[in-house]
Design an enzyme around this catalytic site. Structure first.
Site, mmCIF file in Angstrom:
data_model
loop_
_atom_site.group_PDB
_atom_site.id
_atom_site.type_symbol
_atom_site.label_atom_id
_atom_site.label_comp_id
_atom_site.label_asym_id
_atom_site.label_seq_id
_atom_site.Cartn_x
_atom_site.Cartn_y
_atom_site.Cartn_z
ATOM 1 N N GLU A 138 0.414 -0.813 -0.243
ATOM 2 C CA GLU A 138 0.228 0.537 0.016
ATOM 3 C C GLU A 138 0.984 0.589 -0.046
ATOM 4 O OE1 GLU A 138 -4.282 -1.497 2.251
ATOM 5 O OE2 GLU A 138 -2.434 -1.143 3.282
ATOM 6 N N CYS A 196 3.740 8.323 1.472
ATOM 7 C CA CYS A 196 3.555 7.650 2.092
ATOM 8 C C CYS A 196 4.023 6.356 1.511
ATOM 9 C CB CYS A 196 3.290 7.482 3.504
ATOM 10 S SG CYS A 196 3.951 6.284 4.758
ATOM 11 N N CYS A 221 1.725 -2.605 15.624
ATOM 12 C CA CYS A 221 1.556 -2.039 14.289
ATOM 13 C C CYS A 221 0.988 -3.185 13.680
ATOM 14 C CB CYS A 221 2.843 -2.036 13.590
ATOM 15 S SG CYS A 221 2.719 -1.393 12.414
#
Ligand code: SAH
Length: 355
Positions: free
Chosen positions: A103, A116, A130
């Site tokens: 992603e 990002c 995470c």
């Protein structure tokens, strides 16, 4: 059909031009008996014109293009799906050649956009807060797959905004994929590459101290370090990497890191309820960072389905920030963008659920 599949898989064995640095491209071109400057022409086609096929490279002679198409290929990740958040953040799910998914996130700022990007499929660091960590490590991304995230979004996303900053804060640990990340930075910043200033590129790490020192010697980009705790005891609970490189070792490497210009190294600090976010923790953090030239990005933990931890109250967050401000630290509370589409920090997973 079988025959066709064979051709495709053989084709995948050819070198992907987007995996080369300019120097490697020059070597490749020289090995064909061609002039070195052709490598620069090719780089411009790939990174500046965004060409994805040899036919499009019209600055090259037709015969040369045909020759190249027989011995090399150009391949980038493919967009599978794009989600848009209420706050305009966009998350793209991309498919790699071997069928894995990654992603990338486009984040709006006041005057510009930040992308990002991911550096690994999955992650091996196992940070307890995470979501990417949950899926484990699949493999390192190649330079073509890291730079390719930007190239693909720029050329295929309808109305892709102009990108001003690049942060390697997506899936994976950039410094655990050191060589490919370094090559990527060269291609992002080179005059014949994408032309980004190295000051516009940030590498974010969970704290691989030796690689921090190595990066500082190899290339000058912004560094962000995910600190997340005021002492080893708490950090050990959250981030297994701390057992290998404890805070003393990590902070020593950070002190030695040459930031571009007069910029400050960033410490990212996720605030987790009842774990690292009390006023006492803030005071310990101030003591820990004494003598360290840095600024702090405070991130309120983003929860996700099944997350082990909780985010603290607004009051707790403000009290924590206040201690840092009183001690003359720049401590910015990062508004987490895109959490409604699981695009915020630590929420990237690129699993089938996203499909
Ligand atoms: N491996 C690198 C880059 C990926 S993580 C690193 O550790 O820096 C990018 C940032 O997201 C890190 O600062 C990390 O601490 C933060 N992060 C991870 N999970 C999070 C969560 N659930 N909520 C908020 N931030 C998170």
């Amino acid at each position: 059909m079988i025959h066709k599949q064979k051709i495709i898989s053989d084709k995948n064995l050819l070198p992907n031009l987007l995996d080369f640095t300019l120097e490697e491209m020059e070597e490749f071109i020289s090995s064909l008996g061609k002039e070195k400057f052709r490598a620069r022409q090719i780089s411009k086609c790939l990174y500046q014109s965004g060409n994805v096929s040899f036919e499009e490279m019209t600055t090259l002679a037709r015969d040369f293009r045909t020759e190249l198409s027989k011995i090399a290929r150009i391949s980038r990740p493919q967009i599978v799906k794009v989600q848009k958040s209420k706050d305009s953040t966009k998350k793209a799910l991309l498919r790699l050649e071997d069928g894995l998914f990654i992603e990338s996130v486009l984040i709006p700022g006041k005057n510009n956009w930040t992308i990002c990007i991911s550096t690994q499929a999955g992650c091996a660091m196992d940070c307890k807060f995470c979501l990417t960590a949950r899926q484990g490590f699949k493999r390192n991304l190649k330079p073509s797959e890291i730079t390719g995230q930007i190239l693909t979004l720029k050329s295929e996303l309808p109305q892709c905004p102009e990108i001003k900053n690049i942060v390697m804060m997506g899936m994976g640990e950039p410094l655990a994929n050191y060589n490919n990340v370094l090559k990527t930075i060269k291609n992002l910043s080179g005059d014949f590459g994408m032309g980004f200033s190295t000051r516009k590129i940030t590498v974010s790490t969970c704290g691989l101290a030796p690689q921090i020192l190595r990066l500082g010697k190899d290339i000058c980009v912004n560094l962000a370090v995910s600190l997340n705790a005021p002492n080893n005891e708490i950090r050990n609970k959250l981030m297994p990497i701390n057992k290998k490189y404890p805070l003393e070792v990590l902070l020593d490497a950070c002190k030695k890191y040459p930031m571009p210009g007069r910029r400050l190294l960033t410490f990212e600090y996720i605030l987790i309820d009842g774990l690292n976010s009390s006023v006492q923790d803030a005071k310990k953090l101030v003591a820990l960072l004494k003598g360290q030239r840095c600024k702090l990005n405070l991130i309120v933990l983003n929860e996700y389905p099944g997350s082990l931890f909780k985010s603290p109250s607004k009051k707790t967050v403000e009290a924590f920030q206040q201690v840092l401000l009183e001690n003359h630290y720049t401590a910015i509370l990062r508004a987490s963008k895109g959490s409604d589409i699981l695009a915020a920090c630590g929420q990237l997973s690129a699993t089938a659920v996203s499909l």
